[in-house]
Design an enzyme around this catalytic site. Structure first.
Site, PDB file in Angstrom:
ATOM      1  N   HIS A 137      53.223  41.690  33.412  1.00 44.85           N
ATOM      2  CA  HIS A 137      53.202  41.485  34.862  1.00 44.85           C
ATOM      3  C   HIS A 137      53.594  40.065  35.271  1.00 44.85           C
ATOM      4  O   HIS A 137      53.287  39.638  36.370  1.00 44.85           O
ATOM      5  CB  HIS A 137      51.812  41.851  35.423  1.00 44.85           C
ATOM      6  CG  HIS A 137      51.497  43.318  35.312  1.00 44.85           C
ATOM      7  ND1 HIS A 137      50.221  43.833  35.449  1.00 44.85           N
ATOM      8  CD2 HIS A 137      52.296  44.395  35.081  1.00 44.85           C
ATOM      9  CE1 HIS A 137      50.254  45.140  35.297  1.00 44.85           C
ATOM     10  NE2 HIS A 137      51.497  45.510  35.073  1.00 44.85           N
ATOM     11  N   GLN A 192      48.585  42.507  30.489  1.00 48.97           N
ATOM     12  CA  GLN A 192      48.864  42.683  31.921  1.00 48.97           C
ATOM     13  C   GLN A 192      48.499  41.405  32.680  1.00 48.97           C
ATOM     14  O   GLN A 192      48.760  41.294  33.873  1.00 48.97           O
ATOM     15  CB  GLN A 192      48.031  43.843  32.477  1.00 48.97           C
ATOM     16  CG  GLN A 192      48.333  45.184  31.828  1.00 48.97           C
ATOM     17  CD  GLN A 192      47.267  46.210  32.177  1.00 48.97           C
ATOM     18  OE1 GLN A 192      47.309  46.838  33.229  1.00 48.97           O
ATOM     19  NE2 GLN A 192      46.305  46.396  31.297  1.00 48.97           N
TER      20      GLN A 192
HETATM   21  C1  BJW Z   1      35.456  43.676  30.416  1.00 49.03           C
HETATM   22  C2  BJW Z   1      34.800  42.483  30.572  1.00 49.03           C
HETATM   23  C3  BJW Z   1      34.425  41.848  29.402  1.00 49.03           C
HETATM   24  C4  BJW Z   1      35.225  43.152  32.523  1.00 49.03           C
HETATM   25  N1  BJW Z   1      34.702  42.402  28.214  1.00 49.03           N
HETATM   26  N2  BJW Z   1      35.719  44.222  29.249  1.00 49.03           N
HETATM   27  C5  BJW Z   1      52.079  56.720  38.241  1.00 49.03           C
HETATM   28  C6  BJW Z   1      51.015  57.330  38.859  1.00 49.03           C
HETATM   29  C7  BJW Z   1      50.415  56.745  39.960  1.00 49.03           C
HETATM   30  C8  BJW Z   1      50.874  55.534  40.453  1.00 49.03           C
HETATM   31  C9  BJW Z   1      51.928  54.926  39.825  1.00 49.03           C
HETATM   32  C10 BJW Z   1      52.522  55.514  38.745  1.00 49.03           C
HETATM   33  N3  BJW Z   1      53.524  54.705  38.318  1.00 49.03           N
HETATM   34  C11 BJW Z   1      53.562  53.613  39.107  1.00 49.03           C
HETATM   35  C12 BJW Z   1      52.612  53.733  40.040  1.00 49.03           C
HETATM   36  C13 BJW Z   1      52.309  52.734  41.100  1.00 49.03           C
HETATM   37  C14 BJW Z   1      51.525  51.550  40.612  1.00 49.03           C
HETATM   38  C15 BJW Z   1      50.183  52.019  40.031  1.00 49.03           C
HETATM   39  O1  BJW Z   1      49.957  52.079  38.851  1.00 49.03           O
HETATM   40  N4  BJW Z   1      49.242  52.301  40.889  1.00 49.03           N
HETATM   41  C16 BJW Z   1      47.913  52.718  40.436  1.00 49.03           C
HETATM   42  C17 BJW Z   1      46.859  51.726  40.954  1.00 49.03           C
HETATM   43  C18 BJW Z   1      47.690  54.127  40.860  1.00 49.03           C
HETATM   44  N5  BJW Z   1      52.257  50.813  39.599  1.00 49.03           N
HETATM   45  C19 BJW Z   1      53.214  49.978  39.920  1.00 49.03           C
HETATM   46  O2  BJW Z   1      53.577  49.836  41.090  1.00 49.03           O
HETATM   47  C20 BJW Z   1      53.891  49.221  38.803  1.00 49.03           C
HETATM   48  N6  BJW Z   1      55.292  49.362  38.924  1.00 49.03           N
HETATM   49  C21 BJW Z   1      55.951  50.440  38.473  1.00 49.03           C
HETATM   50  O3  BJW Z   1      55.401  51.290  37.809  1.00 49.03           O
HETATM   51  O4  BJW Z   1      57.284  50.456  38.841  1.00 49.03           O
HETATM   52  C22 BJW Z   1      57.955  51.708  38.824  1.00 49.03           C
HETATM   53  C23 BJW Z   1      57.388  52.596  39.930  1.00 49.03           C
HETATM   54  C24 BJW Z   1      57.013  52.050  41.150  1.00 49.03           C
HETATM   55  C25 BJW Z   1      56.449  52.878  42.142  1.00 49.03           C
HETATM   56  C26 BJW Z   1      56.284  54.251  41.899  1.00 49.03           C
HETATM   57  C27 BJW Z   1      56.656  54.774  40.661  1.00 49.03           C
HETATM   58  C28 BJW Z   1      57.209  53.930  39.670  1.00 49.03           C
HETATM   59  C29 BJW Z   1      53.599  47.737  38.932  1.00 49.03           C
HETATM   60  C30 BJW Z   1      52.157  47.431  38.738  1.00 49.03           C
HETATM   61  C31 BJW Z   1      51.924  45.963  38.996  1.00 49.03           C
HETATM   62  C32 BJW Z   1      50.444  45.632  38.984  1.00 49.03           C
HETATM   63  N7  BJW Z   1      50.265  44.359  39.544  1.00 49.03           N
HETATM   64  C33 BJW Z   1      48.953  43.742  39.473  1.00 49.03           C
HETATM   65  C34 BJW Z   1      49.062  42.401  40.176  1.00 49.03           C
HETATM   66  C35 BJW Z   1      49.899  41.466  39.301  1.00 49.03           C
HETATM   67  C36 BJW Z   1      49.948  40.110  39.824  1.00 49.03           C
HETATM   68  C37 BJW Z   1      48.577  39.521  40.060  1.00 49.03           C
HETATM   69  O5  BJW Z   1      47.768  39.383  39.129  1.00 49.03           O
HETATM   70  O6  BJW Z   1      48.315  39.178  41.185  1.00 49.03           O
HETATM   71  O7  BJW Z   1      48.554  43.583  38.116  1.00 49.03           O
HETATM   72  S1  BJW Z   1      47.674  44.765  40.160  1.00 49.03           S
HETATM   73  C38 BJW Z   1      46.440  44.320  38.972  1.00 49.03           C
HETATM   74  O8  BJW Z   1      46.059  45.474  38.177  1.00 49.03           O
HETATM   75  C39 BJW Z   1      47.138  43.348  38.032  1.00 49.03           C
HETATM   76  C40 BJW Z   1      46.613  43.796  36.702  1.00 49.03           C
HETATM   77  O9  BJW Z   1      47.467  43.345  35.670  1.00 49.03           O
HETATM   78  C41 BJW Z   1      46.539  45.278  36.839  1.00 49.03           C
HETATM   79  C42 BJW Z   1      45.620  45.942  35.855  1.00 49.03           C
HETATM   80  O10 BJW Z   1      44.304  45.558  36.043  1.00 49.03           O
HETATM   81  P1  BJW Z   1      43.360  45.351  34.771  1.00 49.03           P
HETATM   82  O11 BJW Z   1      43.874  44.253  33.941  1.00 49.03           O
HETATM   83  O12 BJW Z   1      43.114  46.634  34.108  1.00 49.03           O
HETATM   84  O13 BJW Z   1      42.032  44.756  35.478  1.00 49.03           O
HETATM   85  P2  BJW Z   1      40.841  45.572  36.188  1.00 49.03           P
HETATM   86  O14 BJW Z   1      40.134  44.608  37.053  1.00 49.03           O
HETATM   87  O15 BJW Z   1      41.310  46.809  36.816  1.00 49.03           O
HETATM   88  O16 BJW Z   1      39.912  46.003  34.975  1.00 49.03           O
HETATM   89  C43 BJW Z   1      39.178  45.060  34.235  1.00 49.03           C
HETATM   90  C44 BJW Z   1      38.507  45.839  33.112  1.00 49.03           C
HETATM   91  O17 BJW Z   1      37.842  44.899  32.274  1.00 49.03           O
HETATM   92  C45 BJW Z   1      37.428  46.818  33.581  1.00 49.03           C
HETATM   93  O18 BJW Z   1      37.589  48.052  32.878  1.00 49.03           O
HETATM   94  C46 BJW Z   1      36.107  46.159  33.210  1.00 49.03           C
HETATM   95  O19 BJW Z   1      35.093  47.104  32.873  1.00 49.03           O
HETATM   96  C47 BJW Z   1      36.528  45.362  31.994  1.00 49.03           C
HETATM   97  N8  BJW Z   1      35.764  44.159  31.741  1.00 49.03           N
HETATM   98  N9  BJW Z   1      34.681  42.243  31.961  1.00 49.03           N
HETATM   99  C48 BJW Z   1      35.353  43.627  28.213  1.00 49.03           C
HETATM  100  N10 BJW Z   1      33.761  40.669  29.466  1.00 49.03           N
END
Ligand code: BJW
Ligand code: ZN
Length: 294
Positions: A151, A133
């Site tokens: 992403h 991601q």
């Molecule tokens: C460690 C550590 C170490 C720390 N060792 N571990 C179904 C249900 C509800 C909502 C939706 C759904 N389907 C779609 C949605 C809407 C939305 C969504 O999911 N919202 C939720 C928040 C509820 N999704 C979307 O809009 C997606 N599009 C889509 O599905 O299109 C169709 C659609 C649209 C609308 C409605 C329905 C369908 C697109 C998602 C795009 C996400 N974009 C971002 C920004 C990208 C650009 C940028 O970087 O600026 O992507 S948001 C951000 O979150 C980024 C990441 O890739 C993404 C995930 O985050 P990640 O990588 O998990 O990071 P963190 O910070 O959350 O977690 C870090 C983890 O590491 C933690 O667990 C720590 O504990 C751990 N950690 N240090 C090991 N050393």
């Protein structure tokens, strides 16, 4: 494809609801490294699903949790198509700051462990693919070849007029964004005129980062390729992701749902943890190289 993904999600929710209704108690995930290594040693097709936590030890902030970007910035104001339409200058300041930060960082032992494992497994006719991601390209820098960037990447731009996509690692990306640092949260000031923001070399249209914002669809080809890998895999690693952003959040639970071992590497439990067979708590820069060592 979208239908398939949504179908899997509703199956997963149904399964969770029915086991809760039946009062079934899930076994806690195991943290037995020897048991994991036995599974790893036999696996022929491994998918590693990574998130921001894998780059945390390289000095790149995560999104959620202490020090996370979404603690400082409201995602709706900065990582949605509406935010870009309302204030492209603010959004470009945010991404320009992150490009410059990432350009100064290097992959860490977790990225290298995956790249090394991919090469080693390939020499035995086995496969490891990373589905990330992250937009920081640190997997590529570490040498991972089988890579799907769900992403997008910080280092590609897309023209909002003609759609042209270009590789771009320039720092600064344009003179007006030189040395600006991250934007102040909750501010609408410092608007750089649109004409001075990054422009398309082909048609002079306004460029945007080639990343996937909230509310945008993922590239269908990448999503299809990811689904293909997930369907084939016989081991899944979930590394440094909070497992809250869809569609990525449902990938590993769906794999676990078909009886495939899933191992999570994280500093804490996530909403996905209870679905997985293994959970290794700790910094993945330490836990992953141990787990993948041959
Ligand atoms: C460690 C550590 C170490 C720390 N060792 N571990 C179904 C249900 C509800 C909502 C939706 C759904 N389907 C779609 C949605 C809407 C939305 C969504 O999911 N919202 C939720 C928040 C509820 N999704 C979307 O809009 C997606 N599009 C889509 O599905 O299109 C169709 C659609 C649209 C609308 C409605 C329905 C369908 C697109 C998602 C795009 C996400 N974009 C971002 C920004 C990208 C650009 C940028 O970087 O600026 O992507 S948001 C951000 O979150 C980024 C990441 O890739 C993404 C995930 O985050 P990640 O990588 O998990 O990071 P963190 O910070 O959350 O977690 C870090 C983890 O590491 C933690 O667990 C720590 O504990 C751990 N950690 N240090 C090991 N050393
Ligand atoms: Zn253009």
């Amino acid at each position: 494809m979208a239908f398939c993904v949504l179908g899997r999600r509703s199956n997963l929710f149904r399964r969770m609801a029915s086991s809760a209704a039946a009062g079934k108690v899930r076994e806690r995930p195991s943290s037995d490294m020897a048991a994991f290594k036995e599974v790893f040693g036999k696996a022929r097709h491994i998918v590693a699903l990574t998130g921001a936590g894998i780059s945390a030890e390289s000095g790149i902030p995560t999104f959620r949790g202490a020090g996370g970007l979404w603690r400082k910035y409201n995602a709706q104001d900065i990582a949605t198509p509406g935010a870009f339409l309302a204030n492209p200058s603010l959004v470009w300041e945010f991404y320009s700051y992150r490009r410059d930060l990432v350009l100064s960082k290097k992959p860490n032992p977790a990225h290298f462990a995956l790249a090394k494992a991919e090469a080693h497994l390939a020499s035995e006719g086995r496969r490891l693919v990373v589905i990330t991601q992250n937009i920081d390209e640190l997997h590529r820098d570490a040498g991972t070849k089988n890579l799907l960037e769900l992403h997008g990447t910080l280092f590609r731009t897309r023209c909002t007029s003609c759609g042209h996509i270009t590789e771009n690692r320039a720092s600064p990306i344009c003179p007006s964004l030189a040395g600006k640092g991250g934007p102040e949260p909750d501010t609408q000031d410092a608007r750089i005129p649109e004409g001075e923001l990054p422009r398309c070399a082909k048609c002079a249209g306004l460029l945007r980062p080639h990343v996937v914002w909230f509310g945008e669809s993922l590239d269908p080809d990448i999503l299809m390729a990811a689904q293909h890998e997930l369907d084939q895999c016989d081991l899944c690693l979930v590394i440094g992701t909070s497992s809250v952003v869809y569609p990525a959040a449902m990938f590993a639970p769906a794999v676990a749902d078909r009886g495939v071992p899933v191992a999570e590497f994280n500093i804490e439990s996530t909403p996905g943890t209870e679905n997985f067979g293994f959970h290794f708590e700790g910094f993945c820069g330490s836990t992953l190289p141990k787990a993948l060592a041959v």
